[in-house]
Design an enzyme around this catalytic site. Structure first.
Site, PDB file in Angstrom:
ATOM      1  N   LEU A   6      11.113 -17.212 -20.508  1.00  0.00           N
ATOM      2  CA  LEU A   6      11.161 -16.350 -19.326  1.00  0.00           C
ATOM      3  C   LEU A   6      11.737 -15.018 -19.782  1.00  0.00           C
ATOM      4  O   LEU A   6      12.791 -14.978 -20.416  1.00  0.00           O
ATOM      5  CB  LEU A   6      12.072 -16.954 -18.253  1.00  0.00           C
ATOM      6  CG  LEU A   6      11.462 -17.888 -17.207  1.00  0.00           C
ATOM      7  CD1 LEU A   6      12.566 -18.422 -16.294  1.00  0.00           C
ATOM      8  CD2 LEU A   6      10.401 -17.190 -16.378  1.00  0.00           C
ATOM      9  N   ASP A   7      11.050 -13.923 -19.474  1.00  0.00           N
ATOM     10  CA  ASP A   7      11.541 -12.602 -19.858  1.00  0.00           C
ATOM     11  C   ASP A   7      12.930 -12.355 -19.267  1.00  0.00           C
ATOM     12  O   ASP A   7      13.267 -12.904 -18.211  1.00  0.00           O
ATOM     13  CB  ASP A   7      10.588 -11.508 -19.364  1.00  0.00           C
ATOM     14  CG  ASP A   7       9.258 -11.526 -20.102  1.00  0.00           C
ATOM     15  OD1 ASP A   7       9.210 -12.089 -21.206  1.00  0.00           O
ATOM     16  OD2 ASP A   7       8.276 -10.980 -19.560  1.00  0.00           O
TER      17      ASP A   7
END
Length: 294
Positions: free
Chosen positions: A37-38
């Site tokens: 997940l960024d």
């Protein structure tokens, strides 16, 4: 400790930050996450510990559900608010019906071009490294599936929210960009939250900031339970023994259920023992991953 813990990642953290925190709490090194997940995104991030790291690739195959916000009339080089604004357009003339029709047109199996700001490699170099040098290269479109887009809320053309259920490999930033291009005004993703990964949900996740050794021990999920998203088949002990030994079995008598080709199943012996994950092809059925607890 072997199993999976359903973690909620906050914005501003990398996925590796989460892994490092779980390692500290669990006091063990063999820990890995199940899909990046960024930092700007938040949400569900299952983390595997011990022998459960063997199933990371399988959890990554799960359908994902994202709650995404986008803004029409603006395009950035990263397709989100982290990047530089490339252009702005007046989107006030776009109607709600046009927006809904456009969004719904992306449901199904589609070709998607990944963004330049992504970790994909070309000739051994990550795309985001090229992008930071101002280099843009051709990216091949990839087949991805948008299973559904629900709970669409159009507060204004500056704030559209929707829940996207999609396959592995889907870039939600690219989806937002493509929606904007189809409407001829551009679009940028303004917020992203992963609310589900297979059977792992936001409601049952533990915020990484709250994780303690006690919570970890209480909420860790067994390897078997973590694979609940895969359908179950049962074989008798005779065939189970062959599968345990790595034999590919070509005998339709081995299972009572209808078993599709090239689809992963959870495999159990009829005495209830969980063997692992298996797949059938034209030459028979074989365990792809032996996961029996010795």
């Amino acid at each position: 400790m072997n199993g999976v813990i359903n973690i909620y990642k906050n914005t501003g953290m990398t996925s590796f930050d989460v892994v490092a925190m779980v390692r500290r709490v669990a006091k063990m090194k063999k820990v890995g996450h199940t899909g990046t997940l960024d930092p700007a995104a938040s949400g569900v991030l299952p983390v595997c510990l011990g022998k459960a790291t063997k199933i990371i690739d399988y959890i990554m195959e799960n359908k994902k559900v994202y709650r995404v916000n986008l803004k029409l009339g603006m395009v950035t080089d990263t397709y989100d608010l982290e990047g530089e604004v490339l252009r702005e357009e007046d989107a006030s003339h776009i109607t709600k019906d046009e927006i809904l029709n456009c969004i719904n047109s992306f449901v199904g199996t589609i070709d998607q071009v990944p963004p330049m700001y992504s970790a994909l490699k070309q000739n051994g170099v990550r795309l985001y490294e090229l992008a930071r040098q101002g280099i843009e290269v051709h990216r091949e479109a990839r087949k991805i599936t948008i299973y559904s887009i629900e709970n669409i809320k159009i507060e204004s053309n500056d704030n559209i929210q929707m829940d996207v259920c999609c396959s592995k490999g889907t870039y939600i930033r690219s989806l937002c960009y493509d929606i904007g291009e189809k409407l001829n005004v551009g679009a940028t993703m303004t917020a992203l939250e992963r609310i589900q990964n297979g059977t792992f949900t936001k409601e049952e996740a533990i915020n990484i900031e709250d994780l303690t050794e006690e919570l970890l021990e209480k909420h860790i999920i067994s390897i078997e339970k973590a694979l609940d998203s895969f359908e179950k088949i049962t074989v008798n002990e005779k065939f189970g023994k062959l599968l345990r030994n790595g034999v590919k079995v070509f005998d339709n008598r081995m299972y009572s259920e209808e078993v599709e080709f090239n689809k992963l199943y959870r495999v159990y012996e009829d005495n209830g023992v969980f063997l692992g994950l298996g797949k059938r092809d034209e030459k028979g059925f074989k365990l792809e991953k032996l996961l029996i607890e010795e």
